[in-house]
Design a protein around this motif. Structure first.
Motif, PDB file in Angstrom:
ATOM      1  N   GLY A  63      -6.667  33.831  42.719  1.00  9.34           N
ATOM      2  CA  GLY A  63      -7.630  34.714  43.361  1.00  9.34           C
ATOM      3  C   GLY A  63      -9.063  34.383  43.024  1.00  9.34           C
ATOM      4  N   ASN A  64      -9.280  33.595  41.956  1.00 10.84           N
ATOM      5  CA  ASN A  64     -10.627  33.216  41.555  1.00 10.84           C
ATOM      6  C   ASN A  64     -11.079  31.961  42.284  1.00 10.84           C
ATOM      7  N   LEU A  65     -12.392  31.862  42.456  1.00  7.55           N
ATOM      8  CA  LEU A  65     -12.988  30.672  43.047  1.00  7.55           C
ATOM      9  C   LEU A  65     -13.126  29.606  41.962  1.00  7.55           C
ATOM     10  N   VAL A  66     -12.615  28.405  42.217  1.00 10.02           N
ATOM     11  CA  VAL A  66     -12.678  27.328  41.236  1.00 10.02           C
ATOM     12  C   VAL A  66     -13.391  26.134  41.860  1.00 10.02           C
ATOM     13  N   GLY A  67     -13.824  25.215  41.005  1.00  8.90           N
ATOM     14  CA  GLY A  67     -14.461  23.996  41.473  1.00  8.90           C
ATOM     15  C   GLY A  67     -15.887  24.153  41.921  1.00  8.90           C
ATOM     16  N   LYS A  68     -16.492  25.319  41.709  1.00 12.83           N
ATOM     17  CA  LYS A  68     -17.880  25.515  42.134  1.00 12.83           C
ATOM     18  C   LYS A  68     -18.814  24.901  41.106  1.00 12.83           C
ATOM     19  N   SER A  69     -19.591  23.942  41.531  1.00 11.37           N
ATOM     20  CA  SER A  69     -20.602  23.221  40.734  1.00 11.37           C
ATOM     21  C   SER A  69     -20.004  22.300  39.682  1.00 11.37           C
ATOM     22  N   ASP A  70     -18.724  22.464  39.314  1.00 12.49           N
ATOM     23  CA  ASP A  70     -18.100  21.537  38.377  1.00 12.49           C
ATOM     24  C   ASP A  70     -16.585  21.597  38.570  1.00 12.49           C
ATOM     25  N   LYS A  98       6.768  15.481  34.973  1.00  9.07           N
ATOM     26  CA  LYS A  98       5.745  14.698  35.660  1.00  9.07           C
ATOM     27  C   LYS A  98       5.819  14.969  37.151  1.00  9.07           C
ATOM     28  N   ASN A  99       4.669  15.166  37.786  1.00 12.00           N
ATOM     29  CA  ASN A  99       4.529  15.472  39.220  1.00 12.00           C
ATOM     30  C   ASN A  99       5.010  16.872  39.587  1.00 12.00           C
ATOM     31  N   GLN A 100       5.286  17.716  38.590  1.00 14.90           N
ATOM     32  CA  GLN A 100       5.673  19.099  38.896  1.00 14.90           C
ATOM     33  C   GLN A 100       4.473  19.853  39.456  1.00 14.90           C
ATOM     34  N   LEU A 101       4.713  20.671  40.473  1.00 13.34           N
ATOM     35  CA  LEU A 101       3.643  21.459  41.085  1.00 13.34           C
ATOM     36  C   LEU A 101       3.166  22.522  40.105  1.00 13.34           C
ATOM     37  N   LEU A 102       1.851  22.565  39.867  1.00 10.30           N
ATOM     38  CA  LEU A 102       1.261  23.520  38.925  1.00 10.30           C
ATOM     39  C   LEU A 102       0.455  24.604  39.645  1.00 10.30           C
ATOM     40  N   PHE A 103      -0.440  24.202  40.529  1.00  9.64           N
ATOM     41  CA  PHE A 103      -1.305  25.151  41.238  1.00  9.64           C
ATOM     42  C   PHE A 103      -1.441  24.715  42.694  1.00  9.64           C
ATOM     43  N   THR A 104      -1.717  25.685  43.544  1.00  7.27           N
ATOM     44  CA  THR A 104      -2.153  25.382  44.907  1.00  7.27           C
ATOM     45  C   THR A 104      -3.444  26.137  45.169  1.00  7.27           C
ATOM     46  N   LEU A 105      -4.355  25.474  45.866  1.00  8.01           N
ATOM     47  CA  LEU A 105      -5.619  26.074  46.265  1.00  8.01           C
ATOM     48  C   LEU A 105      -5.555  26.417  47.753  1.00  8.01           C
ATOM     49  N   ASP A 106      -6.439  27.301  48.171  1.00  2.00           N
ATOM     50  CA  ASP A 106      -6.532  27.666  49.589  1.00  2.00           C
ATOM     51  C   ASP A 106      -6.962  26.420  50.367  1.00  2.00           C
ATOM     52  N   LYS A 107      -6.087  25.926  51.232  1.00  5.72           N
ATOM     53  CA  LYS A 107      -6.325  24.647  51.903  1.00  5.72           C
ATOM     54  C   LYS A 107      -6.807  24.780  53.335  1.00  5.72           C
ATOM     55  N   PHE A 137     -10.525  28.794  46.623  1.00  7.18           N
ATOM     56  CA  PHE A 137      -9.907  29.895  45.896  1.00  7.18           C
ATOM     57  C   PHE A 137      -8.538  29.455  45.389  1.00  7.18           C
ATOM     58  N   LEU A 138      -8.238  29.800  44.131  1.00  7.24           N
ATOM     59  CA  LEU A 138      -6.939  29.482  43.552  1.00  7.24           C
ATOM     60  C   LEU A 138      -5.897  30.389  44.184  1.00  7.24           C
ATOM     61  N   ALA A 139      -4.952  29.784  44.923  1.00  5.18           N
ATOM     62  CA  ALA A 139      -3.999  30.570  45.698  1.00  5.18           C
ATOM     63  C   ALA A 139      -2.786  30.987  44.884  1.00  5.18           C
ATOM     64  N   ALA A 140      -2.216  30.065  44.092  1.00 10.74           N
ATOM     65  CA  ALA A 140      -0.963  30.389  43.400  1.00 10.74           C
ATOM     66  C   ALA A 140      -0.778  29.508  42.179  1.00 10.74           C
ATOM     67  N   GLN A 141      -0.028  30.034  41.217  1.00 15.97           N
ATOM     68  CA  GLN A 141       0.381  29.316  40.013  1.00 15.97           C
ATOM     69  C   GLN A 141       1.897  29.125  40.074  1.00 15.97           C
ATOM     70  N   HIS A 142       2.376  27.929  39.737  1.00 19.83           N
ATOM     71  CA  HIS A 142       3.788  27.602  39.938  1.00 19.83           C
ATOM     72  C   HIS A 142       4.494  27.183  38.648  1.00 19.83           C
ATOM     73  N   PHE A 143       4.033  27.604  37.492  1.00 18.91           N
ATOM     74  CA  PHE A 143       4.667  27.226  36.228  1.00 18.91           C
ATOM     75  C   PHE A 143       4.609  28.397  35.266  1.00 18.91           C
ATOM     76  N   THR A 144       5.411  28.308  34.216  1.00 14.75           N
ATOM     77  CA  THR A 144       5.395  29.312  33.152  1.00 14.75           C
ATOM     78  C   THR A 144       4.596  28.759  31.976  1.00 14.75           C
ATOM     79  N   GLU A 145       3.627  29.505  31.534  1.00 15.44           N
ATOM     80  CA  GLU A 145       2.765  29.048  30.445  1.00 15.44           C
ATOM     81  C   GLU A 145       3.569  28.820  29.164  1.00 15.44           C
ATOM     82  N   GLY A 146       3.177  27.757  28.430  1.00 18.77           N
ATOM     83  CA  GLY A 146       3.820  27.474  27.147  1.00 18.77           C
ATOM     84  C   GLY A 146       5.186  26.840  27.258  1.00 18.77           C
TER      85      GLY A 146
END
Length: 241
Positions: free
Chosen positions: A141-148, A38-47, A24-33
């Motif tokens: 909050g969405n499930l990611v990485g399922k099947s692809d 480089k190496n900036q944190l963008l997303f964290t998943l439920d670990k 599950f996608l836990a959090a977003q850490h950037f402002t769109e646009g």
């Protein structure tokens, strides 16, 4: 004498940010646009699931190490006895085989730990390049990485930005002949934007494609313009002069 050629901007590097593990996608850490480093944190998943798998893999490695220690002890104890015929040779052969199997199990357990650590690292998603990041494709909050490998967003480097254009074979030959005679070398190019204005920074030729396209009889070339303010973005049309 000038030549003008239809051109289009393009990023020198474009990277699709994807989820490589299912979670599950836990959090977003950037402002769109905006520009991300480089190496900036963008997303964290439920670990939590991957932390548990790592602990299990480490425990299995400890068990495998303990079994290896016992197998080594048995092999050392039986070897001199077998040499003196004090125990059946079959007993020593079994101990030697058990030792080889225990070593293999340790190697397998270590590989499982490395794989678990790698999966855990995929729950922290960072930008591999500095550039302009687009809008997110998936909300927390969405499930990611399922099947692809789910695409989460895209990052493009825009400074410098590439501007691509094509010339006919005849135009290329004329330019090549003039350059041999000491004429212009395309080291200072103008970019005319869609509204007719001229981009303030000069560009330079960086790549000429390997071959002429036999279907169109044209040769593609790539230029670069410094774009510190981000005025140019991938996909814009204009003319190279």
């Amino acid at each position: 004498i000038y030549g003008e050629f239809v051109a289009q901007t393009d990023a020198r590097e474009t990277v699709e940010i994807r989820a490589r593990v299912q979670a599950f996608l836990a959090a977003q850490h950037f402002t769109e646009g905006t520009i991300v480093k480089k190496n900036q944190l963008l997303f964290t998943l439920d670990k939590r699931e991957f932390e548990a798998k790592l602990q299990q893999a480490k425990a299995e490695l400890e068990i495998a190490m303990a079994r290896l220690g016992k197998a080594e002890t048995d092999e050392r104890r039986l070897k001199p006895l077998a040499e003196r015929k004090a125990v059946p040779q079959q007993d020593y052969d079994n101990a030697a085989a058990n030792l080889l199997a225990a070593k293999a199990n340790v190697q397998s357990a270590r590989a499982n730990v490395v794989a678990a650590e790698l999966d855990l690292s995929y729950t922290t998603i960072r930008s591999p390049i500095e550039g302009l990041i687009g809008k997110r494709q998936v909300a927390p909050g969405n499930l990611v990485g399922k099947s692809d490998a789910t695409r989460l967003t895209t990052v493009s480097s825009i400074n410098p930005i590439r501007v691509n254009a094509t010339v006919s074979e005849a135009e290329y030959l004329r330019f090549f002949a003039r350059r041999k005679e000491g004429g212009p070398d395309a080291s200072s190019l103008d970019l005319i934007l869609a509204d007719g204005s001229v981009f303030p920074n000069k560009g330079k030729l960086v790549i000429v494609d390997r071959a002429v396209d036999p279907k169109t009889g044209t040769l593609e070339f790539f230029t670069e313009f410094q774009n510190p303010e981000g005025q140019l973005r991938p996909g814009q049309f204009g003319r190279i002069r």
